[in-house]
Structures are given as C-alpha cells and as structure tokens.
Motif scaffolding. Structure first.
Motif, PDB file in Angstrom:
ATOM      1  N   LYS A   1      11.032   2.638  -2.460  1.00 31.54           N
ATOM      2  CA  LYS A   1      11.216   2.747  -3.900  1.00 31.54           C
ATOM      3  C   LYS A   1      10.408   1.666  -4.607  1.00 31.54           C
ATOM      4  N   TYR A   2       9.909   2.003  -5.773  1.00 25.26           N
ATOM      5  CA  TYR A   2       9.183   1.010  -6.572  1.00 25.26           C
ATOM      6  C   TYR A   2       9.274   1.405  -8.039  1.00 25.26           C
ATOM      7  N   LEU A   3       9.073   0.433  -8.891  1.00 23.56           N
ATOM      8  CA  LEU A   3       9.118   0.671 -10.327  1.00 23.56           C
ATOM      9  C   LEU A   3       7.768   1.162 -10.817  1.00 23.56           C
ATOM     10  N   MET A   4       7.782   2.130 -11.738  1.00 23.64           N
ATOM     11  CA  MET A   4       6.526   2.659 -12.264  1.00 23.64           C
ATOM     12  C   MET A   4       5.938   1.743 -13.335  1.00 23.64           C
ATOM     13  N   HIS A   5       6.755   0.820 -13.857  1.00 26.72           N
ATOM     14  CA  HIS A   5       6.263  -0.071 -14.907  1.00 26.72           C
ATOM     15  C   HIS A   5       5.317  -1.122 -14.335  1.00 26.72           C
ATOM     16  N   LYS A   6       4.309  -1.448 -15.105  1.00 26.73           N
ATOM     17  CA  LYS A   6       3.293  -2.395 -14.664  1.00 26.73           C
ATOM     18  C   LYS A   6       3.609  -3.799 -15.168  1.00 26.73           C
TER      19      LYS A   6
ATOM     20  N   LEU B   1       9.292  12.624  -4.832  1.00 32.88           N
ATOM     21  CA  LEU B   1       9.678  13.847  -4.121  1.00 32.88           C
ATOM     22  C   LEU B   1       9.513  13.682  -2.608  1.00 32.88           C
ATOM     23  N   LEU B   2       8.387  13.107  -2.189  1.00 33.23           N
ATOM     24  CA  LEU B   2       8.146  12.898  -0.758  1.00 33.23           C
ATOM     25  C   LEU B   2       9.182  11.963  -0.152  1.00 33.23           C
ATOM     26  N   ARG B   3       9.620  10.964  -0.934  1.00 31.20           N
ATOM     27  CA  ARG B   3      10.653  10.045  -0.464  1.00 31.20           C
ATOM     28  C   ARG B   3      11.963  10.791  -0.223  1.00 31.20           C
ATOM     29  N   LYS B   4      12.308  11.691  -1.135  1.00 29.99           N
ATOM     30  CA  LYS B   4      13.536  12.472  -0.995  1.00 29.99           C
ATOM     31  C   LYS B   4      13.456  13.436   0.174  1.00 29.99           C
ATOM     32  N   MET B   5      12.239  13.829   0.538  1.00 27.29           N
ATOM     33  CA  MET B   5      12.045  14.743   1.664  1.00 27.29           C
ATOM     34  C   MET B   5      12.059  14.018   3.000  1.00 27.29           C
TER      35      MET B   5
ATOM     36  N   THR C   1       0.822  -1.198   0.000  1.00 23.30           N
ATOM     37  CA  THR C   1       0.000   0.000   0.000  1.00 23.30           C
ATOM     38  C   THR C   1       0.865   1.260   0.000  1.00 23.30           C
ATOM     39  N   VAL C   2       0.773   2.007  -1.072  1.00 21.19           N
ATOM     40  CA  VAL C   2       1.402   3.326  -1.190  1.00 21.19           C
ATOM     41  C   VAL C   2       0.365   4.250  -1.799  1.00 21.19           C
ATOM     42  N   TRP C   3       0.072   5.353  -1.143  1.00 16.68           N
ATOM     43  CA  TRP C   3      -0.948   6.252  -1.640  1.00 16.68           C
ATOM     44  C   TRP C   3      -0.567   6.754  -3.025  1.00 16.68           C
ATOM     45  N   GLY C   4      -1.489   6.603  -3.973  1.00 18.97           N
ATOM     46  CA  GLY C   4      -1.251   7.088  -5.323  1.00 18.97           C
ATOM     47  C   GLY C   4      -0.030   6.464  -5.965  1.00 18.97           C
ATOM     48  N   LYS C   5       0.205   5.187  -5.715  1.00 20.53           N
ATOM     49  CA  LYS C   5       1.422   4.533  -6.195  1.00 20.53           C
ATOM     50  C   LYS C   5       1.608   4.670  -7.700  1.00 20.53           C
ATOM     51  N   GLU C   6       0.580   4.392  -8.479  1.00 22.69           N
ATOM     52  CA  GLU C   6       0.701   4.422  -9.935  1.00 22.69           C
ATOM     53  C   GLU C   6       0.366   5.787 -10.518  1.00 22.69           C
TER      54      GLU C   6
END
Length: 409
Positions: A291-296, A281-285, A268-273
């Motif tokens: 981390k996760y891949l954007m590819h499906k 950006l939030l991760r860098k903050m 569960t990650v809010w708005g993952k895709e």
C-alpha cells in the motif's frame, strides 16, 4: 488551462525563481503541448476526410432538442441521495475524530483519508458505493438541465428535478473534502452548455460566450478559495486569494521543474504514480504490491510553500521517463480528440449518452496542468462501474426525447 496556469506562475516569476527554469522541464511542457495539437490535427483529418463505409440513418435529419425527465424516478433518486448524504454526515460525526467545529472535522477527516493508510473504517463500504450514484446523478442532471437550457426548451419542472441532485452532489463533495469534484462538475457545465448551444444555434455570439466563460471561471476560482476552510484547509486561513490560487494553478509549473532537478527516490512499484487504481486492483487480487499514498511530497522554495501538485507530467516522468511522458501524452490526446471529433461528426444532439460521458471524462482535460486524472483514476475497473450506473440512470430517468418538429404535449 495551461495558459491560465502559466499566467499565475508568471505573476510569481521572481519569488519562485522561474529565471533558472531547466531546458528539460521546458521541453516536457512544450513538447507535450505540441504532441497534443499535432495528434488533434491528425485525428481530425482522419475522421473527417478518410472515407469510412457509410451507414444510412433514416432519422439522421431528426435532432433531439429536449430531454423530458421521469418525475417519479427522479424524486425517488433525490430521496435516496438525501438519505446517503445524511448517513455520510453521521458517519463523519461518529468516526471518533476529535473536532470542535465542522471545519476541524473536515481537516481531521482529510488528514486521515488522504495521508493515512488506515482510513477504511471512517466511511462504511456501502456508503462509498452509494456515493457513486451521487456522482453520476450530479453529472446526469447537470447534463439534462444544460441540454434543455442551451436548446431553449427549459421548463420550471426541469429546475425542480435537476437542481436538487446537483446541490446534493456539491454537498457530498464538501463532506468528502474534495473540491476537485466541483471543478470537474463546472467543467462539465461549460462543455454541456456551450457545445450544445453551438450546435443548436447557428448564429451564436462567440464574443458573448467567451465573456460568459471568463466570468464563470472567475466565479469558480472565488468559490474554490471561499470554501477552503469549510473543507478542512485551515492552514490557509491567512492566505490571500492570489497567493492561494497561484499555489494550486500556477505552482505546478515550478514544482515540476523542482522535481526534474531533484527527483524523489522511492521503493520500486511499476507505474506507482501513473496507475494508482490498477495497482490497487492488482493488490486486491493477491499481487505483492504494498500500500502507498497517491499524494506527492510537499515542497518549499525560498521559504514559500508551493504545495504538492506537479501537473500530469510528473507522474509519467517519475514512472517511465521522457519516452513515457510523450507516449502517455499521445494516448491521452488520441482518446480525447478522437472521442470529440467522432461525436461531433455523428451529431452531439443525437448521441446524448456519449456526450454525457464526455463531460464526465473531461475532468482529466481540465486537471492536466495540475495532476494526472486520466490514467490514475479513469483507467480502472471503477470507471466501468460508473459507466454502467450512468447507463442505468440514463435509461430510467429519461421519460422521453422530443425532436425538432414534434409537438410536446
């Protein structure tokens, strides 16, 4: 674009089993189209008929019909972009990726950057930042070229100054194994040329223009297919043209239905895709977002590989359900239709910078049947960086703007 997508899907109606298409998937695709069209009508009515306070513009009758480029600034930009391309290519060769040919190198690069979480060392950070300038120049000089071409004010110098930057951007897209960049650029070509031509020429031949559009689109498809091996898609070496294009353009119709019927359970990650850039950006903050891949995921139907592009609706439905699909589609429609009609009402030829950006943002319109590009890529801090670079290049690379009625010395 959806007519084209559905057309390629129809070619494979039996082999892809489209006869058992679910009513929910149909409701999403059809409902999304209806929402976009209804909002378009509403935005058009409000912008054209609602009485805003009018501001008198003394030069509203003057219309720009030629953009004069700064020769020295443009030559400097060409040299800088060539330098960036050379360094990018050297970084690929010295990356340590095993390869025996250029195609193998690009395949390994794509596999590492697109399907691995440890790809940050292949291309240095400063080159990734310089690549933003390549992108901006690709669109800006396309805009300048087609602006003058559509207004029939083109000079030989315009070709010499614009085409090198456009070609450099195309080379960069190949070296980055990203053909979607090319589709976006061609889409911008179409918007810049035909929109300006429609405004500047009151008696344009719509049938002739439509024919040119169709021919241009067919050429783009053949180029897209022809360079697949060059950019590392070596697994498609024996795939014919129709099957390959169908997989990219038409398969999302079937893949979306397969996802609706068999969704993927993930962490569960809010708005993952949907909000990939925002989550990064939030991760860098310092937020606890892995981390996760954007590819499906890739999917296969009856032994036929259909790829992993599901249309924009897949990301929205996966993250926010049916309400999210229609809400995000509404925002998407409001942005593009309001942008378009306000720009059209104010005058495209007198608001070139806004029109330049519209061509850049149009990529999300062309890619909607394939994947979401608006929320995942454009809703980001990086977009603000691109807008700033666009503004700087627009300011320093244009020497003058010639208005109708003025004499160009």
């Amino acid at each position: 674009m959806y007519i084209i997508s559905l057309g390629f899907a129809a070619i494979n109606y039996n082999s892809w089993g489209l006869n058992d298409y679910s009513s929910l998937t149909f409701s999403i695709v059809f409902g999304g189209a209806i929402i976009f069209i209804l909002i378009e009508f509403i935005c058009k009515f409000v912008i054209y008929h609602f009485r805003f306070r009018r501001v008198i513009n003394k030069i509203k009758h003057k219309r720009v019909n030629k953009i004069v480029l700064n020769k020295y600034v443009t030559i400097f930009i060409i040299v800088l972009n060539l330098f960036t391309i050379i360094l990018w290519y050297k970084a690929l060769k010295n990356s340590g990726l095993g390869f025996s040919s250029f195609s193998d190198m690009m395949q390994n690069y794509r596999a590492t950057t697109s399907y691995s979480l440890d790809s940050q060392d292949i291309i240095p950070g400063y080159l990734q930042q310089l690549a933003k300038l390549l992108t901006v120049c690709g669109y800006f000089y396309s805009f300048a070229l087609f602006f003058n071409l559509a207004n029939k004010t083109i000079k030989k110098a315009d070709y010499y100054l614009c085409i090198p930057n456009i070609v450099i951007y195309i080379i960069y897209s190949i070296l980055d194994s990203n053909r979607l960049n090319l589709l976006g650029l061609v889409g911008a070509f179409v918007i810049y040329y035909f929109a300006i031509k429609n405004v500047s020429q009151q008696h344009s031949n719509s049938v002739k223009s439509l024919f040119k559009l169709i021919v241009s689109f067919v050429i783009v498809l053949f180029v897209f297919y022809g360079i697949r091996l060059i950019v590392g898609r070596t697994g498609s070496e024996d795939t014919d043209f129709i099957s390959y294009i169908s997989m990219y353009v038409g398969a999302p119709v079937k893949l979306l239905d397969m996802f609706i019927k068999q969704p993927v359970s993930d962490f569960t990650v809010w708005g993952k895709e949907t909000f990939v850039s925002i989550n990064s950006l939030l991760r860098k903050m310092g937020f606890d977002i892995p981390k996760y891949l954007m590819h499906k995921e890739f999917r296969i139907y009856n032994g036929i590989s259909l790829g992993n592009v599901y249309s924009a609706y897949r990301s929205w439905y996966s993250d926010f359900g049916l309400i999210g699909v229609f809400s995000l589609q509404s925002i998407f429609s409001i942005f593009y239709t309001c942008y378009y009609y306000i720009l059209k009402k104010k005058g495209i030829l007198n608001h070139q910078f806004a029109f330049l950006l519209y061509g850049y943002f149009s990529l999300a319109l062309f890619l909607h049947p394939i994947e979401d590009w608006f929320y995942s890529m454009f809703v980001s801090v990086g977009t603000l960086t691109f807008i700033i670079i666009f503004a700087i290049i627009y300011k320093i690379a244009i020497k003058d703007e010639i208005y109708i009625g003025e004499k160009n010395d």
